[in-house]
Design an enzyme around this catalytic site. Structure first.
Site, PDB file in Angstrom:
ATOM      1  N   ASP A  38      10.205   3.279   1.862  1.00  0.00           N
ATOM      2  CA  ASP A  38      10.382   4.492   2.873  1.00  0.00           C
ATOM      3  C   ASP A  38      11.255   4.363   3.923  1.00  0.00           C
ATOM      4  O   ASP A  38      11.084   4.293   5.074  1.00  0.00           O
ATOM      5  CB  ASP A  38       8.946   5.120   3.282  1.00  0.00           C
ATOM      6  CG  ASP A  38       8.341   4.138   4.014  1.00  0.00           C
ATOM      7  OD1 ASP A  38       7.267   4.502   4.838  1.00  0.00           O
ATOM      8  OD2 ASP A  38       8.596   2.851   4.010  1.00  0.00           O
TER       9      ASP A  38
ATOM     10  N   ASN B  71       7.868   6.818   6.353  1.00  0.00           N
ATOM     11  CA  ASN B  71       8.279   6.741   7.711  1.00  0.00           C
ATOM     12  C   ASN B  71       8.843   8.225   8.095  1.00  0.00           C
ATOM     13  O   ASN B  71       8.604   8.711   9.450  1.00  0.00           O
ATOM     14  CB  ASN B  71       9.323   5.712   8.032  1.00  0.00           C
ATOM     15  CG  ASN B  71       8.643   4.270   7.916  1.00  0.00           C
ATOM     16  OD1 ASN B  71       7.596   4.143   8.611  1.00  0.00           O
ATOM     17  ND2 ASN B  71       9.325   3.476   6.859  1.00  0.00           N
TER      18      ASN B  71
ATOM     19  N   HIS C 196       7.749  -6.166   9.008  1.00  0.00           N
ATOM     20  CA  HIS C 196       6.771  -6.023   7.992  1.00  0.00           C
ATOM     21  C   HIS C 196       7.114  -6.159   6.416  1.00  0.00           C
ATOM     22  O   HIS C 196       6.965  -7.121   5.748  1.00  0.00           O
ATOM     23  CB  HIS C 196       6.012  -4.815   8.092  1.00  0.00           C
ATOM     24  CG  HIS C 196       5.620  -4.322   9.367  1.00  0.00           C
ATOM     25  ND1 HIS C 196       4.206  -4.824  10.247  1.00  0.00           N
ATOM     26  CD2 HIS C 196       6.034  -3.462  10.343  1.00  0.00           C
ATOM     27  CE1 HIS C 196       4.255  -4.177  11.144  1.00  0.00           C
ATOM     28  NE2 HIS C 196       5.233  -3.380  11.484  1.00  0.00           N
ATOM     29  N   ASP C 197       8.138  -5.291   6.088  1.00  0.00           N
ATOM     30  CA  ASP C 197       8.169  -5.123   4.579  1.00  0.00           C
ATOM     31  C   ASP C 197       9.330  -6.261   4.063  1.00  0.00           C
ATOM     32  O   ASP C 197       9.276  -6.728   3.065  1.00  0.00           O
ATOM     33  CB  ASP C 197       9.117  -3.857   4.523  1.00  0.00           C
ATOM     34  CG  ASP C 197       8.353  -2.540   4.879  1.00  0.00           C
ATOM     35  OD1 ASP C 197       9.126  -1.675   5.138  1.00  0.00           O
ATOM     36  OD2 ASP C 197       7.306  -2.933   4.800  1.00  0.00           O
TER      37      ASP C 197
ATOM     38  N   ASP D 160      12.081  -1.721   5.640  1.00  0.00           N
ATOM     39  CA  ASP D 160      12.394  -1.578   4.457  1.00  0.00           C
ATOM     40  C   ASP D 160      13.791  -2.010   4.157  1.00  0.00           C
ATOM     41  O   ASP D 160      14.193  -2.659   3.192  1.00  0.00           O
ATOM     42  CB  ASP D 160      12.048   0.015   3.799  1.00  0.00           C
ATOM     43  CG  ASP D 160      10.860   0.471   4.200  1.00  0.00           C
ATOM     44  OD1 ASP D 160      10.732   0.796   5.394  1.00  0.00           O
ATOM     45  OD2 ASP D 160       9.942   0.585   3.271  1.00  0.00           O
TER      46      ASP D 160
ATOM     47  N   THR E  91       6.657  -0.856  -0.068  1.00  0.00           N
ATOM     48  CA  THR E  91       6.800  -1.052   1.185  1.00  0.00           C
ATOM     49  C   THR E  91       6.566   0.370   1.818  1.00  0.00           C
ATOM     50  O   THR E  91       6.979   0.419   3.180  1.00  0.00           O
ATOM     51  CB  THR E  91       7.949  -1.752   1.709  1.00  0.00           C
ATOM     52  OG1 THR E  91       9.022  -0.992   1.113  1.00  0.00           O
ATOM     53  CG2 THR E  91       7.965  -3.264   1.142  1.00  0.00           C
TER      54      THR E  91
ATOM     55  N   PHE F  37      -0.390   2.153   8.831  1.00  0.00           N
ATOM     56  CA  PHE F  37       0.375   3.533   8.634  1.00  0.00           C
ATOM     57  C   PHE F  37       0.465   3.413   6.882  1.00  0.00           C
ATOM     58  O   PHE F  37       0.095   4.466   6.415  1.00  0.00           O
ATOM     59  CB  PHE F  37       1.675   3.246   8.890  1.00  0.00           C
ATOM     60  CG  PHE F  37       2.635   4.418   8.892  1.00  0.00           C
ATOM     61  CD1 PHE F  37       3.609   4.487   7.882  1.00  0.00           C
ATOM     62  CD2 PHE F  37       2.454   5.612   9.678  1.00  0.00           C
ATOM     63  CE1 PHE F  37       4.157   5.559   7.404  1.00  0.00           C
ATOM     64  CE2 PHE F  37       3.064   6.681   9.231  1.00  0.00           C
ATOM     65  CZ  PHE F  37       4.147   6.795   8.045  1.00  0.00           C
ATOM     66  N   ASN F  38       0.915   2.487   6.234  1.00  0.00           N
ATOM     67  CA  ASN F  38       1.263   2.755   4.733  1.00  0.00           C
ATOM     68  C   ASN F  38      -0.110   3.172   4.142  1.00  0.00           C
ATOM     69  O   ASN F  38      -0.119   4.053   3.090  1.00  0.00           O
ATOM     70  CB  ASN F  38       1.969   1.545   4.078  1.00  0.00           C
ATOM     71  CG  ASN F  38       3.181   1.448   4.288  1.00  0.00           C
ATOM     72  OD1 ASN F  38       3.888   2.348   5.064  1.00  0.00           O
ATOM     73  ND2 ASN F  38       3.719   0.218   4.311  1.00  0.00           N
TER      74      ASN F  38
HETATM   75  O1  RIB Z   1       2.819  -0.352   9.311  1.00  0.00           O
HETATM   76  C1  RIB Z   1       3.865  -0.918   8.889  1.00  0.00           C
HETATM   77  C2  RIB Z   1       4.797  -0.231   7.574  1.00  0.00           C
HETATM   78  O2  RIB Z   1       4.965   1.303   7.852  1.00  0.00           O
HETATM   79  C3  RIB Z   1       5.966  -0.613   7.226  1.00  0.00           C
HETATM   80  O3  RIB Z   1       6.216  -0.403   5.852  1.00  0.00           O
HETATM   81  C4  RIB Z   1       6.948   0.438   8.081  1.00  0.00           C
HETATM   82  O4  RIB Z   1       8.003   0.534   7.348  1.00  0.00           O
HETATM   83  C5  RIB Z   1       6.278   1.588   7.916  1.00  0.00           C
HETATM   84  O5  RIB Z   1       6.298   2.237   6.329  1.00  0.00           O
HETATM   85 CA    CA Z   2       7.965   0.723   4.918  1.00  0.00          CA
END
Ligand code: RIB
Ligand code: CA
Length: 313
Positions: free
Chosen positions: A12, A42, A242-243, A17, A128, A168-169
């Site tokens: 996303d 996102n 993160h990703d 990403d 991701t 979040f994801n």
């Molecule tokens: O919490 C971080 C994740 O949420 C990452 O993948 C970021 O790109 C968002 O999608």
């Molecule tokens: Ca992401």
């Protein structure tokens, strides 16, 4: 790591990403990106599909199909993170209004099913963003379950960033995450416990920008925006990419330490919806279902990332 390991990147984009795609497409990577599929996360899927196409333009990935996927979670209302990624989802770098590439005709879920079914157990799904597309593919064609080599995902953790309990994801579509985590497919998970060890600082951003080639400059411009929003919203000392951890693992697994744990996804809790309930001490007696990344070799990670940017020179 095997050369030309086939991956599908379900994402996303989203700044981190985009950085993961940069790493996966670099000369440091033995990975072959079979497809990039996009999912509402996102930002709305229309926006993040445009972003994925634009990233492909920057990286000259003209033959990598980009397929648009789910525009909302399975059950819940759509939720986005514009406060982190901006109105476009990729605010910061100066990018053309429209991408040169067109998206694939096929839906992301059908691309995932087709690529996996026609592989001989050698496609890895890298997820991701929210897991809506992956869950839909599993439900639409359960035959893919025995043919997916591994699901490598960024999500979850023993603490949250969107609620106190949820990352979040996973939070955006916990029902989809439950389908994936209960699927029996080998899962390697990069949650906040490890991704918060991959925090890009201004010093790193400047170092990447000084590499000087257009892709390194693009990465630095992504980080310029991403650092500001993460510092402002989460009070972090930079931006956790993160990703990119998912791809760094596929390139060099020795950068991480793992534990095999049982993880269940909370889909009912008033305060805990979207929590990845990690049985770190085995109290449930349930069979572990996740290879859970605990620790990152930071120096090795940033050296890999820097070498990847230099490889675009
Ligand atoms: O919490 C971080 C994740 O949420 C990452 O993948 C970021 O790109 C968002 O999608
Ligand atoms: Ca992401």
């Amino acid at each position: 790591m095997a050369n030309n390991r086939k991956i599908i990147m379900d994402c996303d984009p989203g700044h981190d990403d985009a950085l993961a795609i940069i790493l996966a497409a670099s000369e440091m990577s033995p990975l072959k990106i079979e497809a990039i599929t996009t999912v509402s996360g996102n930002v709305e899927v229309e926006k993040n599909t445009l972003n994925a196409l634009k990233v492909c333009d920057v990286l000259d990935l003209e033959h990598t199909p980009v397929a648009k996927g789910a525009d909302r979670p399975l059950i819940k209302q759509r939720e986005v993170a514009e406060e982190i990624h901006g109105e476009t989802g990729l605010d910061g770098p100066a990018l053309p209004e429209l991408p040169a590439k067109e998206p694939a005709e096929a839906h992301a879920v059908d691309v995932i099913i087709d690529k996996v079914l026609n592989s001989n157990h050698d496609v890895t799904l890298v997820a991701t963003g929210p897991l809506t597309n992956v869950a839909l593919a599993i439900k639409k064609e359960p035959g893919i379950l025995s043919k997916i080599q591994e699901i490598v995902l960024m999500g979850g953790g023993t603490f949250g960033n969107w609620t106190p309990a949820a990352e979040f994801n996973i939070y955006v579509d916990a029902e989809a995450a439950k389908i994936v985590f209960d699927s029996g497919v080998p899962i390697t998970m990069f949650g906040l416990d490890v991704t918060h060890q991959a925090i890009a600082t201004r010093e790193l951003m400047d170092r990447f920008g000084d590499i000087g080639n257009p892709v390194a400059r693009f990465a630095a411009d992504l980080l310029e925006f991403f650092l500001k929003t993460n510092e402002k919203v989460f009070g972090l000392e930079g931006g956790p990419i993160h990703d990119a951890c998912t791809i760094a693992y596929l390139i060099n697994p020795s950068l991480f330490d793992f534990e095999h744990v049982r993880i269940d996804i909370e889909t009912k809790g008033e305060f805990t919806y979207g929590m990845t309930v990690a049985d770190m001490s085995g109290v449930t007696g349930k069979q572990p279902n996740v290879k859970f990344a605990r620790f990152l070799n930071r120096d090795g990670f940033w050296e890999l990332f820097s070498d990847a940017l230099k490889s675009y020179g």
